[in-house]
Design an enzyme around this catalytic site. Sequence first.
Site, PDB file in Angstrom:
ATOM      1  N   CYS A 276      -1.808  78.690  79.468  1.00 21.35           N
ATOM      2  CA  CYS A 276      -0.995  77.828  79.969  1.00 21.35           C
ATOM      3  C   CYS A 276      -1.112  77.514  81.429  1.00 21.35           C
ATOM      4  CB  CYS A 276       0.536  78.316  80.148  1.00 21.35           C
ATOM      5  SG  CYS A 276       0.642  79.944  81.063  1.00 21.35           S
ATOM      6  N   HIS A 333       5.216  81.510  82.308  1.00 24.29           N
ATOM      7  CA  HIS A 333       4.722  80.421  81.570  1.00 24.29           C
ATOM      8  C   HIS A 333       4.651  79.265  82.633  1.00 24.29           C
ATOM      9  CE1 HIS A 333       3.553  77.580  78.550  1.00 24.29           C
ATOM     10  NE2 HIS A 333       4.475  76.869  78.633  1.00 24.29           N
ATOM     11  N   ASP A 356       4.956  69.652  79.344  1.00 25.37           N
ATOM     12  CA  ASP A 356       4.058  70.851  79.273  1.00 25.37           C
ATOM     13  C   ASP A 356       3.169  70.741  78.225  1.00 25.37           C
ATOM     14  OD1 ASP A 356       3.438  73.574  78.595  1.00 25.37           O
ATOM     15  OD2 ASP A 356       5.368  74.329  78.152  1.00 25.37           O
TER      16      ASP A 356
END
Length: 680
Positions: A276, A333, A356
């Site tokens: 991530c 995250h 994202d």
Amino acid sequence: MSQVEKVLDIQRCDLNIKSNSSSHHTELYGEERLIVRRGQPFSIVLHLSPSNKEFKEGEENFKFIVETGPLPRRESDTKVTFSLQESTVDTEWSASASKDASGGTITVSISSSPKAPIGEYTLTLDQLGQKTSLGKFTLLFNAWCPQDAVYMQSEEKRKEYVLAQHGLVYRGNFKRIKEKPWNFGQFEPGILDICLKILDDSPKFVPDADKDISSRNNPVYVTRVLSAMINSNDDRGVLVGEWADFSGGNHPSLWMGSGEILRQWAESGPVRYGQCWVFAAVACTVSRALGIPCRVVTNFGSAHDTDANLVIERLYDENGDRISGDDSIWNFHVWVDSWMTRPDLGTEFDGWQTSDPTPQETSEGVFCCGPASLHAVKEGEVAMKYDTPFIFAEVNADMQDLVRLSNGKFVKFSESTKSVGNFISTKAERHDITHQYKYPEGSKEERQVYEKAQKRNKLLQTGEKPGLHLKIKLAKNMIVGSNFEVYAVLTNNFLDARTCNLLFFARAISYNGKLGDSCGFSSENLEVPSGEERRLSLKLEYNRYGTAIDPDMMIQVSAITIDKQTIDFHKAEKIIVLDEPDVGIKLLGEARVNQPVTAQLTLLNSLPEPLLNCSFAIEGIGLTDGKPIKAKVGTVGAKQEAKASIDFKPTITGSSVLLVNFDSDKLKNIKSFIDVVVKE
């Protein structure tokens, strides 16, 4: 006068790159070509042949044509023709001209539309059908232009979110936040071309290039395309995500900047591997390169809500073992926020937008997420596009723990409204932006939660509603390689004594919540008198946890009390983020441009065993010629110091950052950095 006499003979066109770059804040891209930002004038100089007639302002038949994309069309705003005016305007493509005193040159000021598609353009002069190519330029979004959708009023923020090439990415957990340096490097040679290639390689470009190029006027569209293209799940995007087997590529922790990743992708396709923080950092680089203000954001306690019910349900059997389920809470995250208006939603939803690029769930059939307005997330406006329910759950889902009894029924034994979305962090100096995603402490909404907690606490203190309280206490110094103890503390707030079976266990865990091997277990039947507490210790020894942990160096410790007669279950959980040994960095002498300088590097092996295949690597923008410089160290004994000296030659004066990475077979990808000022 004939048409031929009216046509000026242009010997050459000077694109005035240095001056235009300075006024458009694009000088860091270099001076090889003209790069400008939309909605802002730039100037070119036309050099005339000596035999030309005198240029008369207002009488010349000058028309300019700008074109972008493979099939420029006026209907798509990818081809625009405009004539000279007295002065340029800031709402559309326009041009004005003036001659110098000698009459040998004409200075033309050209202003692009603040709503023009970004990308590569050609510029042509049309004089009564006789066309002269004046050159090419690249057009970017413009955070300095009030009419641009990405306009940002603060110069300080523009410098950080558009121009800054270095930053920090935050990892760990909310009680032990660790900063990792990253080179965004959006102005490095060749990077802008690669960023434009990412747009051209998008699946949206191939079936309808005209529509795709035209839509690049909208930062919402561009950001959504990037969210899909930074991962390679549906296309030949930039990065391959991997959370287990890293053979055939680099472990995500090895990367120190975006430049090497983007260059590898441009040369040979999807790069192995990313997680991530890598996906987000690369997305930030590409966004800033294209002119979109962007920041990397870390959410600690980040929910992954697979069934879209805004509740994270964690299931256990009666022995305290997790039952597999799709919902999870990641220790952290990382995603990006980009700054832009949202005319598709309304002005109240302008500002930061979350997207994202980590491939988690599909959106409209593609692995992408966002952009979703932070205002919509904060207000719970989950009907607003794009993917607001998923992002709302990431920062604000409730959590429930349920145990499955022998009869198959599930009993809820723990719930929390505070486990998700903590210390949401960004900026080169950590800035807590949780309030932008959730209501702040002391607000009406927060008071309601607080009053509910107060009522429960009063019942607990008066004994009207008795219960057990379980918590975990950690040691102070937990450096990798050491042995240490943690404690489960059980307090009895019942009016009578209670006997419980207390289970206390430890397992390795990765940053995305995936559990690894067991590395410790302890259990005991405890009788706890009313109003007292009992402790159960769990010793975590390196010879057990050392082979279980991954490079994130995290251990999850969980304690569960079970009173099977009353079906009373309680659970406590904490994440241990082991400290890494520090990397020592010392420059021997001053850094001067085009002169070699030595970086002296050290790291103390904190493990009780040797490290094999040890190496250091350094990288810095303007310091290491765009690529890491490595030095092999070999084997370093237990509790011994790894040492290396690496020479590098700075090529640019000014401030930069030197990133250092230490790698070995057991201590992987330990990073540090120092600021470097390069003198003449």
